[in-house]
Design a protein around this motif. Sequence first.
Motif, short mmCIF file in Angstrom:
data_model
loop_
_atom_site.label_atom_id
_atom_site.label_comp_id
_atom_site.label_asym_id
_atom_site.label_seq_id
_atom_site.Cartn_x
_atom_site.Cartn_y
_atom_site.Cartn_z
N UNK A 106 12.49 3.33 -5.92
CA UNK A 106 13.41 4.71 -5.61
C UNK A 106 12.85 5.99 -5.35
N UNK A 107 11.19 5.75 -5.29
CA UNK A 107 10.86 7.03 -5.08
C UNK A 107 9.55 7.16 -4.19
N UNK A 108 9.23 8.11 -3.43
CA UNK A 108 8.36 8.12 -2.53
C UNK A 108 7.49 9.15 -2.75
N UNK A 109 5.91 8.69 -3.03
CA UNK A 109 4.99 9.64 -2.94
C UNK A 109 4.46 9.92 -1.64
N UNK A 110 4.32 11.18 -1.33
CA UNK A 110 3.77 11.75 0.07
C UNK A 110 2.44 12.49 -0.36
N UNK A 111 1.30 12.10 0.63
CA UNK A 111 0.01 12.71 0.34
C UNK A 111 -0.61 12.81 1.74
N UNK A 112 -1.48 13.96 1.88
CA UNK A 112 -1.89 14.06 3.12
C UNK A 112 -3.29 13.46 3.31
N UNK A 113 -3.51 12.96 4.46
CA UNK A 113 -4.95 12.06 4.55
C UNK A 113 -6.26 12.86 4.30
N UNK A 114 -6.13 14.24 4.10
CA UNK A 114 -7.12 14.93 3.89
C UNK A 114 -7.46 15.65 2.65
N UNK A 115 -6.88 14.82 1.63
CA UNK A 115 -6.86 15.23 0.26
C UNK A 115 -7.74 14.18 -0.68
N UNK A 116 -9.04 14.23 -0.32
CA UNK A 116 -9.79 13.18 -0.95
C UNK A 116 -9.85 13.12 -2.67
N UNK A 117 -9.61 14.28 -3.04
CA UNK A 117 -9.81 14.38 -4.64
C UNK A 117 -8.49 14.42 -5.44
N UNK A 118 -7.56 13.71 -4.93
CA UNK A 118 -6.31 13.60 -5.74
C UNK A 118 -6.56 12.93 -7.07
N UNK A 119 -5.73 13.40 -7.86
CA UNK A 119 -5.89 12.91 -9.35
C UNK A 119 -5.67 11.35 -9.31
N UNK A 152 -4.69 6.53 -4.36
CA UNK A 152 -3.43 6.37 -4.23
C UNK A 152 -2.98 4.97 -4.76
N UNK A 153 -3.63 3.97 -3.90
CA UNK A 153 -3.25 2.71 -3.99
C UNK A 153 -2.88 1.94 -5.35
N UNK A 154 -3.88 2.51 -6.49
CA UNK A 154 -3.55 1.93 -7.63
C UNK A 154 -2.36 2.32 -8.16
N UNK A 155 -1.63 3.45 -7.67
CA UNK A 155 -0.66 4.23 -8.48
C UNK A 155 0.66 3.99 -7.92
N UNK A 156 0.69 3.02 -6.77
CA UNK A 156 2.05 2.87 -6.17
C UNK A 156 2.26 1.36 -5.94
N UNK A 157 3.46 0.96 -5.66
CA UNK A 157 3.75 -0.56 -5.49
C UNK A 157 3.58 -0.79 -3.86
N UNK A 158 3.39 0.02 -3.21
CA UNK A 158 3.23 -0.30 -1.69
C UNK A 158 2.64 1.28 -1.17
N UNK A 159 2.03 0.88 0.09
CA UNK A 159 1.45 2.20 0.62
C UNK A 159 1.44 1.93 2.20
N UNK A 160 1.80 3.00 2.88
CA UNK A 160 1.64 2.91 4.51
C UNK A 160 0.91 4.12 4.83
N UNK A 161 0.49 4.53 5.93
CA UNK A 161 0.19 5.37 6.81
C UNK A 161 0.92 5.78 7.80
N UNK A 162 1.19 7.25 8.00
CA UNK A 162 2.21 7.77 8.86
C UNK A 162 1.28 8.50 9.86
N UNK A 163 1.19 7.96 11.14
CA UNK A 163 0.35 8.44 11.96
C UNK A 163 0.92 8.07 13.54
N UNK A 164 0.70 8.82 14.52
CA UNK A 164 1.07 8.29 15.69
C UNK A 164 0.02 8.02 16.53
N UNK A 165 0.35 7.52 18.17
CA UNK A 165 -0.88 7.23 18.58
C UNK A 165 -1.44 5.79 18.24
N UNK A 166 -2.46 5.52 18.51
CA UNK A 166 -2.98 4.02 18.43
C UNK A 166 -3.15 3.79 17.07
#
Length: 160
Positions: free
Chosen positions: A98-111, A43-57
């Motif tokens: 203007x756009x947000x890409x969302x992907x789950x963390x358990x999809x290692x074979x995204x195009x 994903x990182x090469x496809x977007x201008x910025x990237x974050x992880x959404x997760x709770x806890x530590x």
Amino acid sequence: MSRINAVAGVILAGGKSLRMGGGDKSLVMLGDKPLIAHVIERVRPQVADLIINAGGNAGRFGDFGLDVVADTIKGQAGPLAGVLTGLEWLAERRPDAGWLLSVPADTPFLPADLVRRLMDALSDGKADMVCVKPLGRAHPVIGLRLSALAADLRPALVDE
């Protein structure tokens, strides 16, 4: 504005992983690295910025060099809470995207061209979101959403 500058991304890593016996599914090893590392690579090469959404530590994701943002609504509201969090983060930190890409963390074979494919599906300019639909089944967690959707999504999740 180029496509990459118009899109930021959120990796949804907040699930309970109940079908896998609990724990952090995103940190399960696939080959020599965790699932989430594969997702970041795709994903990182496809977007201008990237974050992880997760709770806890948040420290458990420290090796990946991304900001970790917890849900902006309380409780386990599911993946849409993570999408909302990403949209609100986008409005605050990256209003130029203007756009947000969302992907789950358990999809290692995204195009490697996922964003391009999704943007191409929006080419008529009439939709404010698009998601993948492999084999005829929609997967709304993997998709692009217009940043303005946060205004409608928050009341839908909190009030409705």
